[in-house]
Design an enzyme around this catalytic site. Structure first.
Site, PDB file in Angstrom:
ATOM      1  N   LYS A  91     -13.622  -0.604   4.969  1.00 47.58           N
ATOM      2  CA  LYS A  91     -14.124  -1.332   3.793  1.00 47.58           C
ATOM      3  C   LYS A  91     -15.228  -2.309   4.177  1.00 47.58           C
ATOM      4  O   LYS A  91     -16.274  -2.332   3.558  1.00 47.58           O
ATOM      5  CB  LYS A  91     -12.993  -2.097   3.115  1.00 47.58           C
ATOM      6  CG  LYS A  91     -11.635  -1.459   3.215  1.00 47.58           C
ATOM      7  CD  LYS A  91     -11.362  -0.410   2.159  1.00 47.58           C
ATOM      8  CE  LYS A  91     -10.082   0.321   2.481  1.00 47.58           C
ATOM      9  NZ  LYS A  91      -9.528   1.061   1.398  1.00 47.58           N
ATOM     10  N   ASP A 109      -1.412  -6.132   8.721  1.00 46.24           N
ATOM     11  CA  ASP A 109      -2.335  -5.060   8.369  1.00 46.24           C
ATOM     12  C   ASP A 109      -3.551  -5.735   7.750  1.00 46.24           C
ATOM     13  O   ASP A 109      -3.442  -6.388   6.702  1.00 46.24           O
ATOM     14  CB  ASP A 109      -1.677  -4.083   7.380  1.00 46.24           C
ATOM     15  CG  ASP A 109      -2.584  -2.890   7.075  1.00 46.24           C
ATOM     16  OD1 ASP A 109      -3.712  -2.838   7.620  1.00 46.24           O
ATOM     17  OD2 ASP A 109      -2.172  -2.017   6.297  1.00 46.24           O
ATOM     18  N   TRP A 120       0.874  -1.188   0.000  1.00 45.39           N
ATOM     19  CA  TRP A 120       0.000   0.000   0.000  1.00 45.39           C
ATOM     20  C   TRP A 120       0.910   1.237   0.000  1.00 45.39           C
ATOM     21  O   TRP A 120       1.872   1.298   0.775  1.00 45.39           O
ATOM     22  CB  TRP A 120      -0.885  -0.025   1.243  1.00 45.39           C
ATOM     23  CG  TRP A 120      -1.766   1.179   1.434  1.00 45.39           C
ATOM     24  CD1 TRP A 120      -2.476   1.845   0.468  1.00 45.39           C
ATOM     25  CD2 TRP A 120      -2.038   1.845   2.677  1.00 45.39           C
ATOM     26  NE1 TRP A 120      -3.179   2.889   1.032  1.00 45.39           N
ATOM     27  CE2 TRP A 120      -2.929   2.910   2.392  1.00 45.39           C
ATOM     28  CE3 TRP A 120      -1.632   1.643   3.995  1.00 45.39           C
ATOM     29  CZ2 TRP A 120      -3.412   3.764   3.377  1.00 45.39           C
ATOM     30  CZ3 TRP A 120      -2.117   2.497   4.974  1.00 45.39           C
ATOM     31  CH2 TRP A 120      -2.993   3.537   4.663  1.00 45.39           C
TER      32      TRP A 120
END
Ligand code: KET
Length: 440
Positions: free
Chosen positions: A289, A253, A172
């Site tokens: 999300k 993560d 990311w």
């Protein structure tokens, strides 16, 4: 004595300010800001795409930059249990007092159960230090500072003031900045092979083996961003063994729990495997999300320790880090998660709609690949359906990304990442056509 001092003061000439005569030193001058020399910085690699998209007047424009779910007509999607929870919360007329520095205990307890599992022994014995964070980004940042301040050296060696955090290559886009700004040193381990558009597992293992013992290794729990490529269960088992052998610190993560398989429990398998293997993990969770709570900033950081006593010490330091940074986290988003997860019916709906989001993305993968083949593309697009989660790491070059933007108003990040969550049955044909044209 006092009178003398007073007299001396009064006998001095009056300062200019009080003078009635105009003075050259106080003539109006152009204001000079102390920040006049601040250089213009670039837009963010991901969020900057939305800035450019918003400025485009083309009615057919498509934003496939940011990883934010859209429904099948391309609109931001609020899950119905989230709406219902919000309605109940407004109706209940709650107070709006500060949360404690570590956030809502109810929320945090629910969050860590979602990750570690309902019946995890370590959770029950209080070995998990945890706090509510400003979503997944905040969880990573809090962990970065904790690591920088406290990660000890192995075997009583000298402590590294700037511990090494290894990120997968690629990762990311924000990870490197988060850990650098936390005072850590950022390194990389091999992850993705652009030639095969899949995991370079051998490279991954060997670079983790070659890294200095005791490094922090960041792992994407599922739905790897940006590649959409995750290790298989067997590969996770091997990674767990390598990390243990090397005494690396695993840092998960987990921003997309639910988006790989549609099932929250299945997607937590990597985290749970490491915990079962005896790793003392650090875990960043995001609810952006899977609850669709992007702007509410709902997240959780947890650190699995050896004892309740150790967990309490870590908890105390996390509060000391958070207090001068933002004092305490926001209350609105966590109330929604608490409400949904406290009502079995709302929770059932949430899990169902979560699965629906994952399935819609999967069907868009199939459609996009199908359209490209129908258009006669000679490229191999198998990776569109082989990859999973929110993103397709398309292999489209930087120049082709620029063409997609300039000639078709299709917006992606420069690295060719397509946010599949922004593809709909209405725009997939237009997208396939544009991709075909720039890759011919
Ligand atoms: N981790 C990963 C891997 C990740 O992709 C994101 C967000 C986050 C953490 C943080 O999200 P938060 O909303 O802070 O919980 N990624 C998308 C959005 C962004 O860049 O902020 C993205 O990659 O598009």
């Amino acid at each position: 004595m006092f009178r003398q001092t007073l007299f001396r003061h009064l006998s001095r000439p009056l300062p200019r300010l009080l003078s009635t005569q105009p003075s050259a030193a106080f003539a109006p001058a152009a204001p000079t800001s102390r920040f006049a020399g601040v250089p213009q910085g670039p837009e963010d690699a991901i969020l900057g795409v939305t800035v450019a998209f918003n400025a485009d007047p083309n009615p057919n424009k498509i934003n496939l930059g940011v990883g934010a779910y859209r429904d099948d007509v391309g609109l931001p999607f609020v899950l119905s249990p989230v709406r219902e929870a919000e309605r109940r919360i407004v109706h209940a007329q709650h107070h709006m007092e500060y949360l404690p520095v570590a956030g809502s205990r109810t929320f945090v307890d629910k969050a860590i159960r979602l990750a570690y599992g309902e019946h995890n022994h370590h959770v029950k014995t209080g070995q998990v230090a945890s706090m509510q964070t400003l979503s997944g980004t905040g969880a990573c940042r809090m962990a970065g500072v904790l690591i920088q301040r406290f990660l000890p050296a192995l075997d009583d060696g000298p402590r590294d003031e700037s511990p090494l955090v290894l990120l997968p290559n690629p990762s990311w886009a924000n990870h490197a900045a988060i850990f650098r700004d936390s005072g850590c040193t950022v390194g990389q381990y091999k992850y993705y092979d652009p030639a095969t558009k899949s995991l370079d597992f051998e490279g991954c293992v060997s670079s983790l083996e070659d890294a200095p013992d005791g490094s922090v290794v960041l792992l994407h729990a599922c739905a790897h961003n940006p590649t959409g490529v995750d290790p298989t269960p067997e590969q996770w088992a091997k990674l767990s063994a390598v990390l243990k052998e090397k005494r690396h610190q695993p840092f998960f993560d987990m921003a997309y729990q639910g988006f790989t398989s549609g099932d929250m429990e299945v997607d937590a398998a990597s985290v749970r495997r490491f915990v079962d293997d005896g790793h003392r993990i650090v875990l960043a969770q995001s609810f952006s999300k899977n609850f669709g709570l992007y702007g509410q900033r709902v997240g959780c950081l947890s650190v699995l320790t050896d004892s309740q006593e150790e967990a309490l010490a870590v908890d105390s330091q996390l509060k000391i880090i958070a207090r001068p940074m933002y004092s305490n986290p926001p209350i609105a988003g966590v109330r929604i998660v608490e409400e949904v997860l406290s009502d079995p019916e709302l929770e059932r709906q949430w899990r169902m709609e979560m699965k629906g989001m994952a399935e819609r993305i999967i069907s868009m993968r199939t459609m996009l690949k199908g359209y490209l083949e129908e258009l006669g593309s000679v490229q191999n697009w198998d990776h569109i359906t082989n990859q999973n989660g929110m993103f397709c790491f398309s292999g489209i070059s930087k120049e082709q990304v620029a063409k997609l933007r300039d000639e078709h108003s299709v917006y992606l990040t420069e690295n060719g990442r397509i946010s599949m969550a922004g593809v709909t049955s209405q725009n997939v044909g237009y997208l396939a056509n544009a991709v075909h044209k720039v890759t011919m």
